[in-house]
Scaffold this active site. Structure first.
Site, PDB file in Angstrom:
ATOM      1  N   CYS A 126     -19.360   1.808   8.406  1.00 46.26           N
ATOM      2  CA  CYS A 126     -18.663   1.217   9.371  1.00 46.26           C
ATOM      3  C   CYS A 126     -17.468   2.061   9.765  1.00 46.26           C
ATOM      4  CB  CYS A 126     -17.995  -0.342   9.002  1.00 46.26           C
ATOM      5  SG  CYS A 126     -16.954  -1.017  10.292  1.00 46.26           S
TER       6      CYS A 126
ATOM      7  N   CYS B 164       0.771  -1.058   0.057  1.00 43.55           N
ATOM      8  CA  CYS B 164      -0.040   0.127   0.010  1.00 43.55           C
ATOM      9  C   CYS B 164       0.676   1.296   0.058  1.00 43.55           C
ATOM     10  CB  CYS B 164      -0.917   0.192   1.059  1.00 43.55           C
ATOM     11  SG  CYS B 164      -2.154   1.297   1.295  1.00 43.55           S
TER      12      CYS B 164
ATOM     13  N   ARG C 287     -17.765  -2.499  17.819  1.00 41.78           N
ATOM     14  CA  ARG C 287     -17.180  -3.941  17.624  1.00 41.78           C
ATOM     15  C   ARG C 287     -15.716  -3.772  18.359  1.00 41.78           C
ATOM     16  NH1 ARG C 287     -16.571  -4.282  12.122  1.00 41.78           N
ATOM     17  NH2 ARG C 287     -18.595  -5.262  12.197  1.00 41.78           N
TER      18      ARG C 287
ATOM     19  N   CYS D 279     -19.508  -6.552   3.407  1.00 43.72           N
ATOM     20  CA  CYS D 279     -18.541  -5.191   3.916  1.00 43.72           C
ATOM     21  C   CYS D 279     -17.404  -5.236   3.084  1.00 43.72           C
ATOM     22  CB  CYS D 279     -18.209  -5.297   5.371  1.00 43.72           C
ATOM     23  SG  CYS D 279     -17.371  -3.909   5.844  1.00 43.72           S
TER      24      CYS D 279
ATOM     25  N   CYS E 191     -16.324  -9.397   5.541  1.00 44.68           N
ATOM     26  CA  CYS E 191     -15.981  -8.116   5.192  1.00 44.68           C
ATOM     27  C   CYS E 191     -14.491  -8.379   4.326  1.00 44.68           C
ATOM     28  CB  CYS E 191     -15.314  -7.250   6.244  1.00 44.68           C
ATOM     29  SG  CYS E 191     -16.477  -7.290   7.586  1.00 44.68           S
TER      30      CYS E 191
ATOM     31  N   CYS F 110       0.376   0.555  10.368  1.00 43.44           N
ATOM     32  CA  CYS F 110      -0.233  -0.596   9.514  1.00 43.44           C
ATOM     33  C   CYS F 110       0.963  -1.554   8.841  1.00 43.44           C
ATOM     34  CB  CYS F 110      -1.041  -0.052   8.109  1.00 43.44           C
ATOM     35  SG  CYS F 110      -1.460  -1.374   7.015  1.00 43.44           S
TER      36      CYS F 110
ATOM     37  N   CYS G  59       0.237   5.042   6.890  1.00 39.49           N
ATOM     38  CA  CYS G  59      -0.550   4.886   8.131  1.00 39.49           C
ATOM     39  C   CYS G  59       0.444   4.092   9.299  1.00 39.49           C
ATOM     40  CB  CYS G  59      -1.728   3.926   8.137  1.00 39.49           C
ATOM     41  SG  CYS G  59      -2.897   4.542   6.745  1.00 39.49           S
TER      42      CYS G  59
HETATM   43  S1  SF4 Z   1      -4.482   0.966   6.675  1.00 36.58           S
HETATM   44 FE1  SF4 Z   1      -2.754   0.050   5.756  1.00 36.58          FE
HETATM   45  S2  SF4 Z   1      -3.849  -0.651   3.797  1.00 36.58           S
HETATM   46 FE2  SF4 Z   1      -4.978   0.831   4.681  1.00 36.58          FE
HETATM   47  S3  SF4 Z   1      -4.517   2.628   3.757  1.00 36.58           S
HETATM   48 FE3  SF4 Z   1      -3.447   2.596   5.666  1.00 36.58          FE
HETATM   49  S4  SF4 Z   1      -1.289   1.921   4.858  1.00 36.58           S
HETATM   50 FE4  SF4 Z   1      -2.944   1.247   3.604  1.00 36.58          FE
END
Ligand code: SF4
Length: 326
Positions: free
Chosen positions: A200, A65, A272, A140, A109, A72, A69
Site C-alpha cells: 500500500c 515519533c 484510495r 494492514c 489497518c 505529521c 515529516c
Molecule cells: S508520518 Fe508521522 S508517525 Fe510516520 S514517520 Fe513521519 S513523523 Fe513519524
C-alpha cells in the site's frame, strides 16, 4: 501509447511499468472532461465502478515519533497537542477490530508512530496481526521502515498489506522529510514486496508541491516493478503546530486530477481517497469516485486527524449508489 489506446473501451490492458514523466504530464494537461472520461473507462475495465473498498485505520501507538515529516502531528518535535502514548494492548486492538468488522470494514489497518519497529514491538504487532486475521479481516500495518527480516516476520504472522508512502516526488521529498531518504523508503517497499506482502503506497498532495512534483510522484509509483496493490492519495490535513499548517489550500480539482491520473497509470490498483475527506465537499468526493477512486478509510478518526463519521459516509455512498466491495 495515446490516451485513446490506454483507455480503449472494454479492454483491460496489462499495467505498464514504463510510464515516462512526459506521458504523465500529458495526462495532467488533458481537458478535465477528457481526463475524467479516460479514468472512468480504465476504472470500469478493471473494477466494478459501483464498489468501494472500506478500510478502517487505528493508531495502535500514537505520538512521540522521532521523524520530522512536515505534515505529521505525531512528530515529537512539533507542538501539536498530540501526546506520546504506549503501544495499545492486544485486547484493546482486537476490540476495535471487532467493532470495525461489525461496522462493515473489510480491512483493518494498524498504524504506529515509529521510525522503525524494535524487535519486542514487532512481537506484539505480530500477535495483533494474528488476532485481527482470526476475526476474518484483511490486515494492514504501517510501522515505519522495515528490514527484510522484519518484513518476513510480519508475513509469517499473516499480514496482508504494508503501508509505506513515497509521499511526494523524489525532488520535493527533502523539503518534507530530512530524517530518512527516498531511497530508504524504496528499500522498505522492496523488503515488503520480497516478503510476499501486498504493498500500500501513495502520497500526499497540497503540501506546497508543484504540478511537476505530482507528476513525479505518480510516475515513480507507476514505474515500480509491481504497482502497489493499494494507492492512497491524501489531501494534506493542515494541522496547527506542524510546519505545513499555513500551507495554501489545494484546488479540489487538482486533487481530483491526481486521482484520475493515478487511476489511468495504475489501472489494476485500488486507489484510495484517503486523508482530507473531512474538509472535502460531497461533490468533490463524488468526482473522485468518478475519477476512479475505489477505496476509503471509514471511521471517525484517521490516526490523529478527523475523518467523516460512519453515518455520514454511509449516507454519501447511498446517495451515490455505491456499495462496499465484496
Ligand atoms: S508520518 Fe508521522 S508517525 Fe510516520 S514517520 Fe513521519 S513523523 Fe513519524
Amino acid at each position: 501509447m495515446s490516451l485513446a489506446q490506454e483507455t480503449a473501451p472494454l479492454t483491460a490492458h496489462p499495467p505498464r511499468h514504463d510510464w515516462t514523466r512526459e506521458e504523465v504530464r500529458a495526462l495532467f494537461a488533458l481537458p478535465f472532461p477528457e481526463l475524467m472520461f479516460g479514468a472512468a473507462q480504465v476504472h470500469r475495465q478493471n473494477f466494478d465502478p459501483a464498489e468501494v473498498q472500506i478500510s478502517t485505520l487505528l493508531s495502535i501507538k500514537t505520538g512521540g515519533c522521532p521523524e520530522d515529516c512536515a505534515y505529521c502531528p505525531q512528530a515529537q518535535r512539533y507542538d501539536t497537542g498530540v501526546t506520546a502514548e504506549k503501544l495499545m494492548s492486544l485486547e484493546a486492538v482486537l476490540a476495535e477490530a471487532r467493532a470495525a468488522r461489525d461496522g462493515g470494514a473489510q480491512r483493518f489497518c494498524m498504524g504506529a508512530a515509529w521510525r522503525s519497529p524494535k524487535d519486542r514491538d514487532l512481537d506484539n504487532v505480530c500477535a495483533m496481526v494474528e488476532g485481527v486475521k482470526a476475526l476474518g479481516l484483511e490486515t494492514c500495518a504501517t510501522l515505519g521502515m522495515l528490514t527484510a527480516e522484519q518484513a518476513k516476520r510480519l508475513k509469517a504472522s499473516g499480514l496482508d498489506y504494508y503501508n509505506h508512502n513515497l509521499d511526494t516526488s523524489p525532488e520535493f521529498y527533502a523539503e518534507i522529510i530530512t530524517t530518512r531518504t527516498y531511497r530508504d523508503r524504496l528499500d522498505t517497499l522492496e523488503h515488503v514486496r520480497e516478503a510476499g506482502i501486498h504493498v500500500c503506497c501513495g502520497g500526499i498532495v497540497g503540501m506546497g508541491e508543484t504540478l511537476e512534483d505530482r507528476v513525479g510522484m505518480i510516475a515513480t509509483l507507476a514505474s515500480l516493478p509491481v504497482h502497489p496493490e493499494s494507492v492512497p492519495i491524501n489531501m494534506l490535513v493542515r494541522v496547527e503546530g506542524t510546519p505545513l499548517a499555513q500551507e495554501a489550500a489545494l484546488d479540489p480539482l487538482d486533487f481530483v486530477r491526481t486521482i484520475a491520473v493515478a487511476r489511468i497509470c495504475m489501472p489494476a490498483s485500488v486507489v484510495r481517497l484517503s486523508a482530507g475527506r473531512e474538509d472535502m465537499s460531497e461533490e468533490t468526493q463524488a468526482l473522485c469516485f468518478l475519477a476512479g477512486a475505489n477505496s476509503i478509510f471509514y471511521g471517525p478518526k484517521l490516526l490523529t486527524t478527523p475523518n467523516p463519521g460512519r453515518d455520514r459516509d454511509m449516507a454519501l455512498l447511498g446517495k451515490l449508489g455505491l456499495r462496499p466491495m465484496e
